[in-house]
Design a protein around this motif. Structure first.
Motif, PDB file in Angstrom:
ATOM      1  N   SER A  90       0.815  -1.217   0.000  1.00 59.63           N
ATOM      2  CA  SER A  90       0.000   0.000   0.000  1.00 59.63           C
ATOM      3  C   SER A  90       0.846   1.262   0.000  1.00 59.63           C
ATOM      4  O   SER A  90       0.325   2.361  -0.211  1.00 59.63           O
ATOM      5  N   GLY A  91       2.149   1.136   0.240  1.00 59.70           N
ATOM      6  CA  GLY A  91       3.035   2.288   0.242  1.00 59.70           C
ATOM      7  C   GLY A  91       2.964   3.129   1.501  1.00 59.70           C
ATOM      8  O   GLY A  91       3.530   4.224   1.549  1.00 59.70           O
ATOM      9  N   THR A  92       2.287   2.637   2.534  1.00 60.89           N
ATOM     10  CA  THR A  92       2.145   3.410   3.776  1.00 60.89           C
ATOM     11  C   THR A  92       3.300   3.165   4.744  1.00 60.89           C
ATOM     12  O   THR A  92       3.502   3.949   5.665  1.00 60.89           O
ATOM     13  N   CYS A  93       4.035   2.074   4.548  1.00 64.04           N
ATOM     14  CA  CYS A  93       5.121   1.728   5.459  1.00 64.04           C
ATOM     15  C   CYS A  93       6.359   1.320   4.670  1.00 64.04           C
ATOM     16  O   CYS A  93       6.256   0.849   3.530  1.00 64.04           O
ATOM     17  N   ILE A  94       7.516   1.517   5.281  1.00 66.28           N
ATOM     18  CA  ILE A  94       8.741   0.935   4.762  1.00 66.28           C
ATOM     19  C   ILE A  94       9.380   0.118   5.886  1.00 66.28           C
ATOM     20  O   ILE A  94       9.161   0.374   7.068  1.00 66.28           O
ATOM     21  N   ALA A  95      10.135  -0.877   5.474  1.00 68.86           N
ATOM     22  CA  ALA A  95      10.888  -1.690   6.433  1.00 68.86           C
ATOM     23  C   ALA A  95      12.345  -1.691   6.014  1.00 68.86           C
ATOM     24  O   ALA A  95      12.680  -1.513   4.839  1.00 68.86           O
ATOM     25  N   SER A  96      13.213  -1.864   6.985  1.00 66.54           N
ATOM     26  CA  SER A  96      14.636  -2.024   6.689  1.00 66.54           C
ATOM     27  C   SER A  96      15.183  -3.139   7.566  1.00 66.54           C
ATOM     28  O   SER A  96      14.687  -3.394   8.666  1.00 66.54           O
ATOM     29  N   SER A  97      16.187  -3.829   7.038  1.00 61.81           N
ATOM     30  CA  SER A  97      16.870  -4.864   7.814  1.00 61.81           C
ATOM     31  C   SER A  97      18.334  -4.513   7.882  1.00 61.81           C
ATOM     32  O   SER A  97      18.825  -3.694   7.098  1.00 61.81           O
ATOM     33  N   GLY A  98      19.033  -5.148   8.832  1.00 61.10           N
ATOM     34  CA  GLY A  98      20.416  -4.751   9.005  1.00 61.10           C
ATOM     35  C   GLY A  98      21.342  -5.841   9.472  1.00 61.10           C
ATOM     36  O   GLY A  98      20.933  -6.963   9.804  1.00 61.10           O
ATOM     37  N   ALA A  99      22.618  -5.480   9.489  1.00 58.98           N
ATOM     38  CA  ALA A  99      23.651  -6.384   9.974  1.00 58.98           C
ATOM     39  C   ALA A  99      23.503  -6.644  11.466  1.00 58.98           C
ATOM     40  O   ALA A  99      24.104  -7.585  11.994  1.00 58.98           O
TER      41      ALA A  99
ATOM     42  N   TRP B  24       8.576   1.403   9.675  1.00 55.65           N
ATOM     43  CA  TRP B  24       8.156   2.772   9.952  1.00 55.65           C
ATOM     44  C   TRP B  24       6.858   3.089   9.213  1.00 55.65           C
ATOM     45  O   TRP B  24       6.644   2.634   8.087  1.00 55.65           O
ATOM     46  N   ASP B  25       6.005   3.896   9.852  1.00 57.51           N
ATOM     47  CA  ASP B  25       4.795   4.414   9.219  1.00 57.51           C
ATOM     48  C   ASP B  25       5.154   5.736   8.548  1.00 57.51           C
ATOM     49  O   ASP B  25       5.561   6.697   9.218  1.00 57.51           O
ATOM     50  N   LEU B  26       5.015   5.819   7.234  1.00 53.96           N
ATOM     51  CA  LEU B  26       5.404   7.022   6.502  1.00 53.96           C
ATOM     52  C   LEU B  26       4.426   8.166   6.710  1.00 53.96           C
ATOM     53  O   LEU B  26       4.760   9.323   6.435  1.00 53.96           O
TER      54      LEU B  26
END
Length: 477
Positions: free
Chosen positions: A197-206, A213-215
Motif C-alpha cells: 500500500s506504500g504506507t510503510c517501509i521496512a529495513s533490515s540490518g547487519a 516505519w509508518d510514513l
C-alpha cells in the motif's frame, strides 16, 4: 494440535547455480522464477513440470540483484562488474548492457509502471534510468557510504534507499530531494522495501533486526529481533499482514505483522540465506542461499480468515509466546531468540533438477556511464576488445566445463538425469529425511505436552493441599 502439513511446505527445489544464490524474483504471472548468483550468471526457472531452465551468461562479476519488469517481458540484473543488464527471458538470450556506476552495483528495481529503473551502488549514489530510452535520468547522492538497496514506492513518488552509513533515506522523485532520513539503525542497513500500500517501509540490518516505519507519521511501528545473525533480505506479503526474512544464521523467519510476533522458522538451507521473495499473489515464496539452492515454498498462513488463523495458533502446541493483543504496533524489539521454533518438513520428493540451457555467452561490451549511448548484446555477441582472444578464452572455458560435466555440447548443461537405481535411492533417502524431521517435530511437541501435563498435575496437587488445609482449619475452628 495442528498437523505438520498445515505449516508452510517446500514445493520444489532448484539446483543449477555453481555458487551461492544472491537474489531471486518471481515473474508477474508466476510461471517463471529468476535468480542471480556468485557464479556471475542469471538463471530463469520455468515452473511448469519438466520445463527447461535457462542460464544467461554475460556479467563479469557477481550478480547482486534481479527483478522482472511489471509486464514480465524483461529481467533486470545488477552486478559487481558495475553494469546493469536488461534481458529478454527467451531462447535468444538477448540483453542490453550499460555501465551504470563507477563501483559495484548492489541492487536494481523497476518502478511499478515499468518505465524507470533505480540502482544502488558502492559509489555512494542512487541512480534512476529510463527503461524505454535506455538512458540515465538523475542521481541521488547524500549517502556517505556504500548504498546497499533502493526501491520505488508503489505510486512511484518516493524512493527508499539504505546503506553502510546506517541510514534509511526517503527521496521525492519529483524534486530529487531527500525528504526524510531514519538514522537509528544499529549497524549497516542491508535491505529496504515498501509494503504493497506504500504506507510503510521496512529495513533490515547487519544487527539482525527488522524495523518498520509508518510514513504517514514518520514513526517506528515495529522492531523485530528474531534472527541471531545479519538479515540479508526480506519481503512483504501482498496482504501486508506478513513478512519473511532471510539471514546469515541459515533460517527463514515468517512474522505476523498484525499480531507483532514470529510464527514460523524454516530450516531449509545448509548455509546463509541471501534472498527471500514472495510471488505477486503471495501463495508462494522463494529463498536462495549460500548452498547454491533456490527453494520454493507454498504458504498456508493467508489461506484462511485472520480469526481462523488466530484460533488455529491458539489450539496448537507451540513454543511461541502469546499474541500481543493489547499492543498491535509495539515499539520495543520482539525477542524470541532463546525459544525453539517450528521446523516444517523440507524434503522434496517430487521435483527433479531441470534441463538447463546456457545462453548469452557474449563479448563484454558495456558502454559509458550516465547519458552515454547503450549497445544491445545478443547471444552472438558484439564488437569488443581482443575478440579473437576472448573467443579462445571462452572456448577453453567451455571445454573445461564440458570435461568436468562429461559433456561435449557447449550450450547445454544437463544438471541431472540419474539412472533408475540412483533415482530410487535418492527417493528412499528423501523419505527417510521426511520421517526423521517428522519424528523430530513430534518429539518436540510431545515434550511440550509433557511439560504442560506436569504443570497441570502440580497445580492440581497444590489445589488439593489448599482444600485440605482449609477443611482442617474449619474443623479446628
Amino acid at each position: 494440535m495442528a498437523s505438520v502439513m498445515e505449516d508452510p511446505a517446500l514445493e520444489r527445489h532448484f539446483k543449477g547455480h555453481k555458487d551461492g544464490v544472491t537474489c531471486a524474483d518471481f515473474s508477474p504471472n508466476c510461471k517463471q522464477l529468476a535468480s542471480g548468483s556468485l557464479d556471475k550468471s542469471l538463471m530463469v526457472w520455468n515452473l511448469a513440470p519438466k520445463a527447461r531452465a535457462f542460464r544467461y551468461v554475460g556479467h563479469r562479476d557477481v550478480v547482486t540483484g534481479v527483478q522482472f519488469s511489471p509486464s514480465g517481458d524483461l529481467v533486470a540484473t545488477s552486478s559487481k562488474d558495475r553494469t546493469v543488464r536488461l534481458w529478454t527471458p527467451s531462447m535468444r538470450g538477448e540483453s542490453t548492457v550499460f555501465k551504470a556506476h563507477t563501483a559495484a552495483v548492489r541492487s536494481v528495481a523497476f518502478s511499478h509502471d515499468g518505465q524507470r529503473l533505480v540502482t544502488a551502488s558502492d559509489d555512494k549514489s542512487v541512480k534512476v534510468w529510463s527503461v524505454r530510452r535506455r538512458c540515465f535520468l538523475y542521481s541521488l547522492s547524500q549517502h556517505t557510504n556504500w548504498v546497499r538497496c533502493a526501491r520505488f514506492s508503489p505510486d512511484g513518488r518516493l524512493i527508499a534507499s539504505c546503506g553502510d552509513d546506517r541510514t534509511v533515506r526517503l527521496w521525492d522523485t519529483s524534486t530529487k530531494h531527500c525528504v526524510n532520513c531514519f538514522s537509528d539503525c544499529g549497524g549497516s542497513a542491508t535491505f529496504v522495501g515498501f509494503n504493497s500500500s506504500g504506507t510503510c517501509i521496512a529495513s533490515s540490518g547487519a544487527d539482525s533486526s527488522v524495523k518498520i516505519w509508518d510514513l504517514r507519521t514518520n514513526k517506528l511501528l515495529q522492531h523485530y529481533q528474531v534472527h541471531c545473525a545479519g538479515i540479508n533480505s526480506f519481503s512483504f506479503h501482498p496482504s501486508n499482514n506478513y513478512l519473511i526474512s532471510g539471514s546469515t544464521d541459515g533460517t527463514v523467519k515468517i512474522l505476523d505483522l498484525q499480531e507483532g510476533r514470529l510464527i514460523y522458522t524454516l530450516h531449509g538451507h545448509t548455509g546463509a540465506v541471501n534472498t527471500v521473495t514472495f510471488s505477486r499473489a503471495g501463495d508462494l515464496f522463494a529463498s536462495g542461499g549460500a548452498d547454491c539452492q533456490v527453494l520454493m515454498w507454498r504458504t498456508n498462513f493467508d489461506a484462511k480468515s485472520y480469526q481462523d488463523v488466530l484460533q488455529q495458533h491458539g489450539r496448537r502446541s507451540t513454543p511461541d509466546p502469546p499474541p500481543h493483543l493489547t499492543d498491535i504496533h509495539p515499539r520495543g524489539p520482539h525477542l524470541h531468540l532463546p525459544k525453539p521454533t517450528i521446523s516444517p518438513t523440507v524434503a522434496d520428493t517430487q521435483s527433479r533438477d531441470p534441463h538447463v540451457v546456457e545462453l548469452g555467452r557474449s563479448v563484454h561490451g558495456s558502454t559509458g556511464g550516465a547519458g552515454a549511448p547503450v549497445r544491445s548484446q545478443t547471444a552472438d555477441g558484439g564488437g569488443g576488445r581482443g575478440r579473437r582472444e576472448e573467443e579462445e578464452e571462452e572456448e577453453e572455458e567451455e571445454e573445461e566445463e564440458a570435461a568436468a560435466r562429461g559433456q561435449t555440447h557447449p550450450l547445454e548443461v544437463l544438471s541431472g538425469h540419474p539412472s533408475c537405481l540412483d533415482s530410487t535411492l535418492r527417493h528412499i533417502v528423501q523419505q527417510l529425511d521426511i520421517l526423521t524431521q517428522t519424528v523430530s517435530v513430534l518429539e518436540e511437541r510431545l515434550t511440550l505436552t509433557e511439560d504442560k501435563l506436569k504443570e497441570c498435575l502440580l497445580n492440581q496437587s497444590q489445589i488439593l493441599k489448599d482444600v485440605r488445609r482449609s477443611e482442617s482449619e474449619e474443623t479446628d475452628g
